[in-house]
Design a protein around this motif. Structure first.
Motif, PDB file in Angstrom:
ATOM      1  N   GLU A 353       9.934 -52.643 -20.387  1.00 21.37           N
ATOM      2  CA  GLU A 353      10.658 -51.367 -20.358  1.00 21.37           C
ATOM      3  C   GLU A 353       9.729 -50.164 -20.461  1.00 21.37           C
ATOM      4  N   THR A 354       8.514 -50.393 -20.957  1.00 23.15           N
ATOM      5  CA  THR A 354       7.537 -49.313 -21.086  1.00 23.15           C
ATOM      6  C   THR A 354       6.772 -49.049 -19.793  1.00 23.15           C
ATOM      7  N   ASN A 355       6.955 -49.902 -18.786  1.00 19.35           N
ATOM      8  CA  ASN A 355       6.224 -49.762 -17.526  1.00 19.35           C
ATOM      9  C   ASN A 355       6.960 -48.784 -16.604  1.00 19.35           C
ATOM     10  N   LYS A 356       6.885 -47.509 -16.949  1.00 17.80           N
ATOM     11  CA  LYS A 356       7.629 -46.483 -16.225  1.00 17.80           C
ATOM     12  C   LYS A 356       7.130 -46.298 -14.799  1.00 17.80           C
ATOM     13  N   LYS A 357       5.855 -46.542 -14.579  1.00 20.05           N
ATOM     14  CA  LYS A 357       5.278 -46.313 -13.252  1.00 20.05           C
ATOM     15  C   LYS A 357       5.929 -47.219 -12.205  1.00 20.05           C
ATOM     16  N   ILE A 358       6.024 -48.502 -12.507  1.00 19.91           N
ATOM     17  CA  ILE A 358       6.618 -49.415 -11.537  1.00 19.91           C
ATOM     18  C   ILE A 358       8.111 -49.152 -11.379  1.00 19.91           C
ATOM     19  N   GLN A 359       8.768 -48.732 -12.467  1.00 18.98           N
ATOM     20  CA  GLN A 359      10.198 -48.427 -12.379  1.00 18.98           C
ATOM     21  C   GLN A 359      10.439 -47.215 -11.492  1.00 18.98           C
ATOM     22  N   ASN A 360       9.526 -46.250 -11.524  1.00 19.21           N
ATOM     23  CA  ASN A 360       9.653 -45.084 -10.654  1.00 19.21           C
ATOM     24  C   ASN A 360       9.503 -45.461  -9.185  1.00 19.21           C
ATOM     25  N   GLU A 361       8.663 -46.470  -8.912  1.00 22.68           N
ATOM     26  CA  GLU A 361       8.496 -46.908  -7.529  1.00 22.68           C
ATOM     27  C   GLU A 361       9.766 -47.573  -7.005  1.00 22.68           C
ATOM     28  N   TRP A 362      10.467 -48.295  -7.877  1.00 28.23           N
ATOM     29  CA  TRP A 362      11.722 -48.926  -7.455  1.00 28.23           C
ATOM     30  C   TRP A 362      12.777 -47.878  -7.093  1.00 28.23           C
ATOM     31  N   LYS A 363      12.665 -46.680  -7.673  1.00 27.77           N
ATOM     32  CA  LYS A 363      13.677 -45.648  -7.438  1.00 27.77           C
ATOM     33  C   LYS A 363      13.796 -45.259  -5.963  1.00 27.77           C
ATOM     34  N   LEU A 364      12.739 -45.497  -5.203  1.00 28.84           N
ATOM     35  CA  LEU A 364      12.789 -45.208  -3.771  1.00 28.84           C
ATOM     36  C   LEU A 364      13.906 -45.988  -3.085  1.00 28.84           C
ATOM     37  N   PHE A 365      14.285 -47.129  -3.671  1.00 31.76           N
ATOM     38  CA  PHE A 365      15.254 -48.015  -3.037  1.00 31.76           C
ATOM     39  C   PHE A 365      16.595 -48.045  -3.761  1.00 31.76           C
ATOM     40  N   LYS A 366      16.815 -47.062  -4.637  1.00 34.77           N
ATOM     41  CA  LYS A 366      18.074 -46.947  -5.373  1.00 34.77           C
ATOM     42  C   LYS A 366      18.445 -48.287  -6.033  1.00 34.77           C
ATOM     43  N   PRO A 367      17.648 -48.729  -6.989  1.00 33.60           N
ATOM     44  CA  PRO A 367      17.833 -50.053  -7.571  1.00 33.60           C
ATOM     45  C   PRO A 367      19.051 -50.155  -8.481  1.00 33.60           C
ATOM     46  N   ARG A 368      19.488 -51.383  -8.637  1.00 35.93           N
ATOM     47  CA  ARG A 368      20.547 -51.704  -9.602  1.00 35.93           C
ATOM     48  C   ARG A 368      19.893 -52.480 -10.734  1.00 35.93           C
ATOM     49  N   ARG A 369      19.849 -51.882 -11.929  1.00 34.65           N
ATOM     50  CA  ARG A 369      19.299 -52.603 -13.079  1.00 34.65           C
ATOM     51  C   ARG A 369      20.362 -53.562 -13.583  1.00 34.65           C
ATOM     52  N   HIS A 370      20.102 -54.852 -13.444  1.00 35.20           N
ATOM     53  CA  HIS A 370      21.165 -55.816 -13.697  1.00 35.20           C
ATOM     54  C   HIS A 370      20.856 -56.835 -14.792  1.00 35.20           C
ATOM     55  N   LYS A 371      19.634 -56.807 -15.333  1.00 34.74           N
ATOM     56  CA  LYS A 371      19.323 -57.749 -16.413  1.00 34.74           C
ATOM     57  C   LYS A 371      18.383 -57.097 -17.415  1.00 34.74           C
ATOM     58  N   ARG A 372      18.502 -57.533 -18.646  1.00 32.23           N
ATOM     59  CA  ARG A 372      17.597 -57.110 -19.718  1.00 32.23           C
ATOM     60  C   ARG A 372      17.245 -58.337 -20.552  1.00 32.23           C
ATOM     61  N   ARG A 373      15.967 -58.462 -20.873  1.00 39.30           N
ATOM     62  CA  ARG A 373      15.489 -59.576 -21.690  1.00 39.30           C
ATOM     63  C   ARG A 373      14.776 -59.035 -22.922  1.00 39.30           C
ATOM     64  N   ARG A 374      14.789 -59.810 -23.973  1.00 35.42           N
ATOM     65  CA  ARG A 374      14.228 -59.334 -25.237  1.00 35.42           C
ATOM     66  C   ARG A 374      13.266 -60.358 -25.837  1.00 35.42           C
ATOM     67  N   ILE A 375      12.149 -59.835 -26.318  1.00 32.60           N
ATOM     68  CA  ILE A 375      11.242 -60.624 -27.146  1.00 32.60           C
ATOM     69  C   ILE A 375      11.495 -60.208 -28.589  1.00 32.60           C
ATOM     70  N   TYR A 376      11.699 -61.198 -29.441  1.00 30.55           N
ATOM     71  CA  TYR A 376      12.038 -60.958 -30.842  1.00 30.55           C
ATOM     72  C   TYR A 376      10.827 -61.139 -31.759  1.00 30.55           C
ATOM     73  N   TYR A 377      10.990 -60.610 -32.977  1.00 23.94           N
ATOM     74  CA  TYR A 377       9.894 -60.615 -33.956  1.00 23.94           C
ATOM     75  C   TYR A 377      10.452 -60.900 -35.351  1.00 23.94           C
TER      76      TYR A 377
END
Length: 380
Positions: A353-377
């Motif tokens: 989720e911290t990788n904003k650069k790659i997420q901005n590149e996906w915006k060119l294609f109007k992405p649908r964010r459809h999954k979220r995964r979590r690492i626990y501690y």
């Protein structure tokens, strides 16, 4: 075996029979589930083979099974990665391959056994789901339960979040996944086309064209070295040994199609960027049900020639070439290829989720964010 009252037991995996039970348990738990994608049984067994998996040179493992009234109801793997702990200067135990029925007692006993082993080995924290390296499936699904999983990810029921949080685990970091519609060739964003053309002219980059897998393999070690470098600063990544590099090349090369590999070289022909994608194998793996034979191999071969969903797997850029358009050029090239072959959608696979650069590149294609995964501690 650790016998608990009321018919509960925790058993350590100690032989081939136990390991088969460990590997096959999810096939029973998710039988006929529409979104679960089973891995190949032989691959899973190999992962836990010290002879076949070179990660064991730097890792210790312990596998546990939970039983209730002699029926297997859960599993979990504990991994101590000495090379990761050295890199991050910590005493961390990883957990992975966690699956369980919807019963708090099952999860409680599995994590209790896992953490006790970790403490015996001097560990002070526990994180997961994680594998031996970042090339193993990572993260527990917490959003997107009605979405088809990919070959590179784990699927789990919604109740897993409650089970793990009841055991005292809290969020460490999330990863996001996106689905995008592949444009027709005539509809590729004009801004992407212009940016890619400018980058290519400005820096004299060259797109590498591979005639066959043999040519790709000749640059395979160079590519996997770049994977190691590209992912070095990301959370949880582990340096790969030379044996591991060879291991992963042999493991994944049979599935790779040269049309869907994009690589960029500089003026001196040094590899500076790569992008690996492939047609989705999810439906084929569902049909195979963990087995290559008698029909699993045929399902997989057919899927590699079915151009509907394109899965993104690995991408990286050499450090000194970041922010110099290499990623833009590769995205443009794979977009052209995906459009040419008639793909309808693409899947990003997990991105922190911290990788904003790659997420901005996906915006060119109007992405649908459809999954979220979590690492626990958890501190143990």
């Amino acid at each position: 075996m650790r016998r608990i009252d009321m018919g509960w037991e925790i058993r350590e995996v100690q032989n081939k029979r136990d390991l088969k039970c460990f590997v096959k348990f999810p096939l029973q738990l998710y039988r006929n589930h529409p979104y679960y994608v089973p891995p190949l049984i032989t691959d899973e067994i190999s992962i836990f083979s010290p002879i076949k998996n070179p990660a064991y040179e730097n890792c210790e493992t312990k596998l546990f099974l939970a039983y209730h009234n002699n029926s297997c109801v859960g599993r979990i793997a504990g991994i101590i990665s000495h090379i990761a702990n050295k890199k991050y200067q910590e005493k961390n135990l990883r957990f992975g391959w966690f699956d369980s029925i919807n019963e708090e007692k099952s999860a409680e006993l599995l994590f209790s056994a896992l953490e006790s082993w970790g403490k015996e080995r001097g560990m002070t924290t526990c994180t997961g789901p994680q594998g031996f390296t970042d090339l193993d499936p990572t993260g527990m699904l917490i959003e997107g339960f009605d979405e088809l999983s990919t070959m590179a990810t784990l699927y789990n029921y919604p109740y897993y979040q409650n089970l793990i949080e009841k055991c005292g685990y809290t969020k460490l970091i999330d990863a996001l996944e996106f689905q995008t519609k592949v444009p027709d060739e005539k509809d590729i964003p004009e801004s992407l086309i212009k940016s890619a053309e400018w980058v290519k002219k400005r820096y004299n980059y060259r797109i590498l064209e591979f005639k066959n897998k043999r040519e790709a393999l000749q640059r395979g070690i160079e590519l996997i070295n770049l994977i190691d470098e590209s992912y070095a600063d990301l959370y949880g990544t582990v340096p790969l040994t030379e044996k591991q590099k060879t291991y992963y090349l042999k493991k994944y090369l049979p599935y790779i199609q040269i049309d869907f590999i994009k690589a960029v070289a500089d003026e001196k022909d040094n590899l500076i960027g790569f992008l690996i994608t492939m047609p989705s194998l999810s439906r084929a793996l569902q049909k195979a049900q963990g087995r290559l034979f008698p029909l699993g191999f045929w399902y997989l071969l057919k899927a590699l020639r079915t151009y509907q969903v394109l899965d993104f797997y690995l991408a990286g850029v050499k450090k000194e070439y970041r922010n110099k358009g290499v990623d833009i050029l590769m995205v443009y090239e794979i977009t052209k290829t995906a459009a040419k072959f008639g793909f309808s959608y693409s899947e990003s696979n997990p991105e922190l989720e911290t990788n904003k650069k790659i997420q901005n590149e996906w915006k060119l294609f109007k992405p649908r964010r459809h999954k979220r995964r979590r690492i626990y501690y958890k501190q143990i």
